[in-house]
Design a protein around this motif. Sequence first.
Motif, PDB file in Angstrom:
ATOM      1  N   LYS A   1      41.951 -27.737 102.707  1.00 22.69           N
ATOM      2  CA  LYS A   1      41.796 -26.268 102.777  1.00 22.69           C
ATOM      3  C   LYS A   1      43.108 -25.542 102.482  1.00 22.69           C
ATOM      4  O   LYS A   1      43.126 -24.559 101.736  1.00 22.69           O
ATOM      5  CB  LYS A   1      41.264 -25.873 104.167  1.00 22.69           C
ATOM      6  CG  LYS A   1      41.219 -24.364 104.361  1.00 22.69           C
ATOM      7  CD  LYS A   1      40.407 -23.949 105.569  1.00 22.69           C
ATOM      8  CE  LYS A   1      41.154 -24.091 106.864  1.00 22.69           C
ATOM      9  NZ  LYS A   1      40.385 -23.571 107.997  1.00 22.69           N
TER      10      LYS A   1
ATOM     11  N   ASP B   1      45.691 -21.380 108.304  1.00 26.05           N
ATOM     12  CA  ASP B   1      44.692 -20.633 107.542  1.00 26.05           C
ATOM     13  C   ASP B   1      44.733 -19.129 107.821  1.00 26.05           C
ATOM     14  O   ASP B   1      43.750 -18.432 107.711  1.00 26.05           O
ATOM     15  CB  ASP B   1      43.281 -21.205 107.788  1.00 26.05           C
ATOM     16  CG  ASP B   1      42.850 -21.129 109.250  1.00 26.05           C
ATOM     17  OD1 ASP B   1      43.640 -20.637 110.073  1.00 26.05           O
ATOM     18  OD2 ASP B   1      41.718 -21.545 109.551  1.00 26.05           O
TER      19      ASP B   1
ATOM     20  N   ILE C   1      40.924 -17.982 107.348  1.00 28.53           N
ATOM     21  CA  ILE C   1      40.122 -18.434 106.206  1.00 28.53           C
ATOM     22  C   ILE C   1      39.534 -19.808 106.513  1.00 28.53           C
ATOM     23  O   ILE C   1      40.264 -20.788 106.627  1.00 28.53           O
ATOM     24  CB  ILE C   1      40.980 -18.485 104.931  1.00 28.53           C
ATOM     25  CG1 ILE C   1      41.443 -17.063 104.593  1.00 28.53           C
ATOM     26  CG2 ILE C   1      40.197 -19.106 103.781  1.00 28.53           C
ATOM     27  CD1 ILE C   1      42.296 -16.949 103.377  1.00 28.53           C
ATOM     28  N   ASN C   2      38.237 -19.833 106.678  1.00 30.00           N
ATOM     29  CA  ASN C   2      37.569 -21.101 106.981  1.00 30.00           C
ATOM     30  C   ASN C   2      36.601 -21.527 105.888  1.00 30.00           C
ATOM     31  O   ASN C   2      36.210 -22.682 105.827  1.00 30.00           O
ATOM     32  CB  ASN C   2      36.819 -20.995 108.307  1.00 30.00           C
ATOM     33  CG  ASN C   2      37.781 -20.770 109.461  1.00 30.00           C
ATOM     34  OD1 ASN C   2      38.730 -21.530 109.637  1.00 30.00           O
ATOM     35  ND2 ASN C   2      37.573 -19.704 110.213  1.00 30.00           N
TER      36      ASN C   2
END
Length: 449
Positions: free
Chosen positions: A23, A104, A226-227
Amino acid sequence: MNNFSAVILAAGSGKRMRSSLPKVMHNLSGKPLIKWVMEAVSVLKPDNLVLVVRRDAGIVKEFLSGSSVKIVYQEEQLGSGHAVMQAEKVLKDYKGDILVINADVPLIKSSTLLSLVKNNRETGASVTLLAAEFENPFGYGRIVENNGFVEKIVEEKDATPSEKRIKKINSGVYCFDENLWRALLKLKPDNAKKEYYITDTIAVLGELGKKISSVIVKDGYEVKGINNRLELSESESLLKKKKIKELSDKGVTIVDINNVYISYDAKIGVDSIIYPGVFIDTGVSIGKSCIIKGNSYIKNSKISDASTILYSYIDSAVIGREVKIGPFSHIRQDSVLKKNVKIGNFSEIKKAVISRNSKISHLSYIGDASVGEEVNIGAGTITCNYDGIGKHKTVIGARSFIGSNVNFVAPVKIGRGVLIAAGSTITRDVPSGKLAVARARQELRDRER
Ligand code: UD1
Ligand code: MG
């Protein structure tokens, strides 16, 4: 700022991205998420910068090679609290505050991180949370308070219906004192995900009688996590919106704010106009009173004042003042176009210096070349720069006139004020002032019937 270390958590499985790429290596405005966070932290010069990653995240390690970051591995993804435990190897004897940041949260600002560390010191708290008030808090950990004091954080999946209505969220950024390690020992994976949550250290520290403080971030935009891909895209839009506001305030016209892409780092001068469909990627600076129109893509380039770009692709070039490019030109790396140059339809320029007032108006390829001032290059002219092994240079002197459909077989040098006849294939140097004709003579024969 002295006396603090930072731990960035980047070992999560990132399942919700549904990607083979970790990610944190996904790009936000051309820069991996991890780099955003690392830059925000690095500015503050922490005593140690520790990054927790998965063992198999080779690409992250590769990306960070050469930086002073200390990498520790989380062998199994047992939760954000478990990830922080891995940093203890590096920091157990460290005396100072410890900033813990989810990787994130790319839009976080250095000044916000600094205020968190300062708050932790000034209030004598064992932990300061960075909180935000979100109208739609779905997915975030909620901060549960009792009589104005933070009691615990509950995750979305563990929250009761009334806790889900809490709008004060945990941003995933915390500043701890050395009690962090004690608190981590008490974590239990008794929650919906059966993980060791860093967020549970809050309740643990409370139970130990330690002070818990929180700072509310002014602009919620900074702590958007942000996932998944949609959130990545939403952050991109937020960043772009902010950039457009900043540019508009400085006197740039963006004709349709919903139909352009402008990177966060773009610099654009006053009275420039950006029309719909333009894509300004990273590393671009545009001067004053420029017009950028049509589906133009610009990356890593400098464009000086009063230039016009129409429907063109420009990468790693330096464009002077009053230059006109396009429609449909391709300006490639290491090209330098000086003042008042014109590059027209379907022309490609690579690694070439085109001096003032020169024109390459139609269907040409000029690569590995140096073109003097006031040269006119006719339609369909090609520098044959590659012989299958190496690249060779073409030099064209000032005020030369190149007829249409000329091939320059490089290496070749054309003097000043030369006239090259249309259709010539030039294989030898031409001295200044000469007319070169290098084509088959026209013959007239009777037609066979
Ligand atoms: C987390 C917080 C949540 C907060 C939100 C803010 C927890 C339990 N919850 O939720 O309260 O509102 O961030 O964006 O922390 N990680 C590891 N190893 C693991 C698991 C996670 O290193 O085993 C890292 C991830 O790479 C990530 C961070 O920890 O950077 C948080 O994990 P993530 O899965 O994104 O948690 P959220 O659900 O976003
Ligand atoms: Mg997250």
